[in-house]
Each structure stands twice: as C-alpha cells, then as structure tokens.
Enzyme design. Structure first.
Site, PDB file in Angstrom:
ATOM      1  N   SER A 161       0.822  -1.203   0.000  1.00 29.71           N
ATOM      2  CA  SER A 161       0.000   0.000   0.000  1.00 29.71           C
ATOM      3  C   SER A 161       0.863   1.263   0.000  1.00 29.71           C
ATOM      4  CB  SER A 161      -0.936  -0.071   1.202  1.00 29.71           C
ATOM      5  OG  SER A 161      -2.140   0.547   0.894  1.00 29.71           O
ATOM      6  N   HIS A 182      -7.361  -5.990  -0.216  1.00 33.99           N
ATOM      7  CA  HIS A 182      -6.153  -5.201   0.037  1.00 33.99           C
ATOM      8  C   HIS A 182      -5.431  -5.805   1.248  1.00 33.99           C
ATOM      9  CE1 HIS A 182      -4.002  -1.404  -0.366  1.00 33.99           C
ATOM     10  NE2 HIS A 182      -4.101  -1.204   0.936  1.00 33.99           N
TER      11      HIS A 182
HETATM   12  C1  GCU Z   1      -5.303   4.792   1.863  1.00 36.37           C
HETATM   13  C2  GCU Z   1      -4.732   5.618   0.729  1.00 36.37           C
HETATM   14  C3  GCU Z   1      -3.992   4.717  -0.266  1.00 36.37           C
HETATM   15  C4  GCU Z   1      -2.958   3.927   0.458  1.00 36.37           C
HETATM   16  C5  GCU Z   1      -3.583   3.165   1.621  1.00 36.37           C
HETATM   17  C6  GCU Z   1      -2.587   2.477   2.544  1.00 36.37           C
HETATM   18  O1  GCU Z   1      -6.264   3.924   1.388  1.00 36.37           O
HETATM   19  O2  GCU Z   1      -5.793   6.279   0.133  1.00 36.37           O
HETATM   20  O3  GCU Z   1      -3.378   5.513  -1.280  1.00 36.37           O
HETATM   21  O4  GCU Z   1      -2.322   3.046  -0.429  1.00 36.37           O
HETATM   22  O5  GCU Z   1      -4.267   4.088   2.464  1.00 36.37           O
HETATM   23  O6  GCU Z   1      -1.430   2.775   2.527  1.00 36.37           O
HETATM   24  O7  GCU Z   1      -3.044   1.654   3.346  1.00 36.37           O
END
Ligand code: GCU
Length: 422
Positions: A258, A399
């Site tokens: 992420s 995710h």
């Molecule tokens: C949020 C953010 C993302 C990121 C994610 C994370 O969802 O909007 O861009 O990748 O956090 O890092 O968990």
C-alpha cells in the site's frame, strides 16, 4: 483471534484516512482517453537511441518525479553507527538467527535511532534478504514474545490501547499473516524489517519530526513528502546491510504494501543498490497509472494525505492530464532490475488494471535495455502470476499481503537471483 484483530487493524490502516473519501470512479466506460508520456522520448521530443541516452532520460524523469510528485530526497553525508540490542541463534524453533539492531543515524550532532529486526537462515554463505517496513512495529510481525516493542511512532488505535503513538503489548503478533517468516527462512532468504514510523511519523506534523530533525530544512514546493522520507530510510538501512557480513548486499529485495508499496517503488527508482523491487497493492501514485482515472481520486489524496507528496503535486488534483510523468515511468526507472507488481481483485481503490497497465507501459524500457520486459499484453487471470523482468499477479481477495503473495515473491526472487548467480 489475533488474525481477526490484524484484519480489523488492516482495515483501520486503510480506512483511517479514507473516512470521508470521494468514492472515485469505478466505471471503465467513464475513463476519458488519456495520453501517457513515452519514457523513451526526451522532454524535447528526441528519442532515446543508446544506453547512455537512457541514463540521461532517466535523470530527466527522476527530476520530474522528485520535483512534481514525491519531493526531492536530500543527499546524505552523515554516518551510521549500530548497536546490537539482542541476538538469538535459536529463533523460530531453531530455524533462524534473530538480531535486533539499533541504527544510530547521525548528521553532525543530530541523531535518529531506528530499530531493525533481522531474521537470517543458518548458512555458511551470505544470504539474500527481503527488506520491508512494517506498520505498527517489529513486535507485530512475529509471534515470538520477546521482540522489543517499537520505541518509534505508531498510529493511535483505541481498540489496541495505542495512545500517544506508543506501541503496546496488545499489538504483538498482529501481522503474522503478512510476514510468513518461517516460510521465508526455509526458502533461504533473510527478513529485515523496521517500523516506518521510526523514520518519519505518518502524520500532518509539518515535517518537524523523524528524519526531518536531521536536516536544517526550509520547506518549499519541491521538499520531500513522507514517501520520500521512507524511501530515504530504506537507503540508510541498505547502507548498514552493506556492512553486514552475513547478508548478500547484491541481493536485497525491497517490498512494501500500500503506501509502503509506493515507497518501495520510489526507493527502488532512487537507489540502484536495491536488486529487486516489489509493490504490493500500492495503487494510486504507486504502481497504478494516474492519468487513468479509476479508484482512489487525487482530490482524496489532496485532502487526506497531501504530506505523502511534495507541495507541487497538489496542482495536479483534478488536472491529471497535466502531469508530466505517469507511474509506468516510475517502474521504468527501476530497469533493468526486476520489479514485481501485485494487485488484488477486490482492491478497486488501488486500481488493479491501472497497476497492470503500468507494467505494460514500462516494458519497452526493459526491452530496450535487457530484451526481456513484461511478457503479456492482456491481464492474466486471477492467481496466475506472470514472470518476465517485470512480474505481475492479481490474486483473489482484498487489500492485504497474503502467504500467496509471498510465495509469488519468493518464486520471482528465485527466478532472478539464481540467474544472477550463474
Ligand atoms: C489509503 C490511501 C492509499 C494507500 C492506503 C494504505 O487507502 O488512500 O493511497 O495506499 O491508504 O497505505 O493503506
């Protein structure tokens, strides 16, 4: 129970900044046509013909990413000292040697301490390692009870009694599924990890803490945002790994999930010592194309997490077509080193197809340099990894980082590192 807790925490990490999110576009039919910059054509329109040209063009692209997207990573002339905090040769039921190493990163009279957790397989030879940040401290990645609670900044979380950004006992082992350390060790790889908050808090703190304390900064429109700080941190860990006689510094694979996947890609583009780079569900301003407007919108980032980027980046909110770069060029800057991008089917916020298309559009640079780029032009079915110098998979699920992802990463690292040894 721990697994449920870790799942809940993951959701909180993801959605902590997503509270009032603009839902973004999830309809392929609503994506306006877009044009991507050609990584093999200079800003002045001339073509890259030789390898030397590519090095020049790469600098041009790197400057644009530095000044318009992530912020300029300042040069480093300080020194790093280390102290061994603990050492156990019979960790993980005797499978590994475990060390906790404190790095004292010094710039003149200023110092930043960061705590590494290192697991290495028993071996008479130097071993390749996976290096990656963790979100809540080293104590979260393993069920071993005697890991030092991270002294660095962690996100507050009432459910786990984390207040004032200090890690708690309750967070031990929460992310074991994201870090299958025993499997990794059994495959002959070491693991090096640290809390990303040790380098820089993931907070709107006006860039006053973490690494920023080491530099006398005047913040301007191109100054580094947090993703650049975290990328800088991986390079400092690499400085130390180069001095560790048990580790093969020529085979350090970096990975991140992420926001830390965005970081891994930027670190890989910024520091050529990283031999292999893995982006797990890195999404917007990570592996996913920005001009393809799908999933997380830039206006959400602008509202919730502007401090991950340089101030200049804000001017592209709602004006993505004006961006002089796109994320396929971030991947292309890692060439000819292997890079792996992983998506998850239900992770539409991160735009799996946009992540895939970055690989397709980075491929010409790999082909130009090493003949082998990304082997497919159409998205592979779920759970069917493809390996070229660029690798990719989309797996079922959400995710997250799963044992399946890790199997693919280790297979990909075997594929490349073994070829390199021949
Ligand atoms: C949020 C953010 C993302 C990121 C994610 C994370 O969802 O909007 O861009 O990748 O956090 O890092 O968990």
């Amino acid at each position: 129970m721990k697994i449920i807790l870790s799942f809940l925490i993951l959701l909180m990490i993801t959605f902590s900044v997503v509270a009032q999110q603009d839902p973004g576009n999830y309809d392929e039919a609503k994506i306006s046509p877009y044009t991507l910059p050609d990584p093999l054509v200079f800003n002045n329109g001339s073509k890259v013909i030789t390898n030397k040209d590519w090095e020049k063009r790469r600098k041009e692209i790197y400057k644009l990413f530095s000044e318009e997207v992530y912020g300029v990573i300042p040069s480093w002339k300080g020194e790093i000292k280390m102290t061994t905090v603990s050492r156990k040769e019979t960790a993980l039921d005797g499978l590994a040697t475990r060390e906790e190493v404190m790095l004292h990163i010094k710039n003149g009279d200023k110092q930043l301490n960061v705590l590494l957790l290192i697991y290495l397989p028993h071996s008479s030879k130097k071993v390749p390692v996976f290096l990656g940040y963790n979100f809540y401290g080293n104590q979260t990645i393993t069920s071993e009870p005697d890991i030092t609670l991270t002294p660095g900044w962690v996100r507050n979380n009432n459910a786990y009694k984390i207040t004032e950004h200090k890690a708690t006992e309750a967070s031990r082992g929460l992310f074991v599924t994201m870090w299958p350390v025993k499997d990794i060790i059994s495959r002959g790889y070491g693991v090096v990890t640290l809390n990303y908050g040790d380098i820089d808090p993931d907070d709107r703190d006006d860039f006053k803490n973490g690494v920023h304390r080491l530099y006398n900064e005047k913040h301007d429109s191109t100054s580094w945002g947090k993703i650049s700080s975290w990328a800088w941190g991986l390079s400092r860990v690499m400085d130390y790994l180069e001095t560790n006689s048990k580790i093969d510094a020529g085979k350090v694979a970096i990975l991140g999930h992420s926001r830390l996947g965005k970081t891994a890609l930027w670190a890989g583009a910024s520091d050529k010592r990283f031999a292999l780079v893995i982006s797990n569900n890195s999404g917007r301003v990570g592996a996913a194309l920005t001009k393809r407007i799908f999933g997380e919108p830039l206006d959400f980032m602008h509202e919730a997490i502007p401090f991950w980027f340089c101030d200049n980046f804000a001017k592209y909110t709602g004006k993505e077509s004006l961006l002089p770069v796109d994320q396929h060029e971030l991947i292309a800057m890692i060439a000819p080193r292997p890079v792996y991008v992983a998506s998850a089917q239900e992770d539409l916020w991160a735009d799996p197809k946009g992540e895939f298309l970055s690989c397709v559009n980075a491929s010409p640079v790999y082909q130009f340099l090493v003949k082998e780029g990304f082997p497919v032009a159409a998205m592979p079915p779920v759970n069917h990894p493809v390996f070229g110098t660029i690798g990719y998979h989309i797996r079922t699920g959400k995710h997250d980082v799963t044992p399946y992802d890790w199997q693919c990463y280790m297979n990909f690292a075997d594929f490349h590192f073994k070829r390199k040894s021949k």
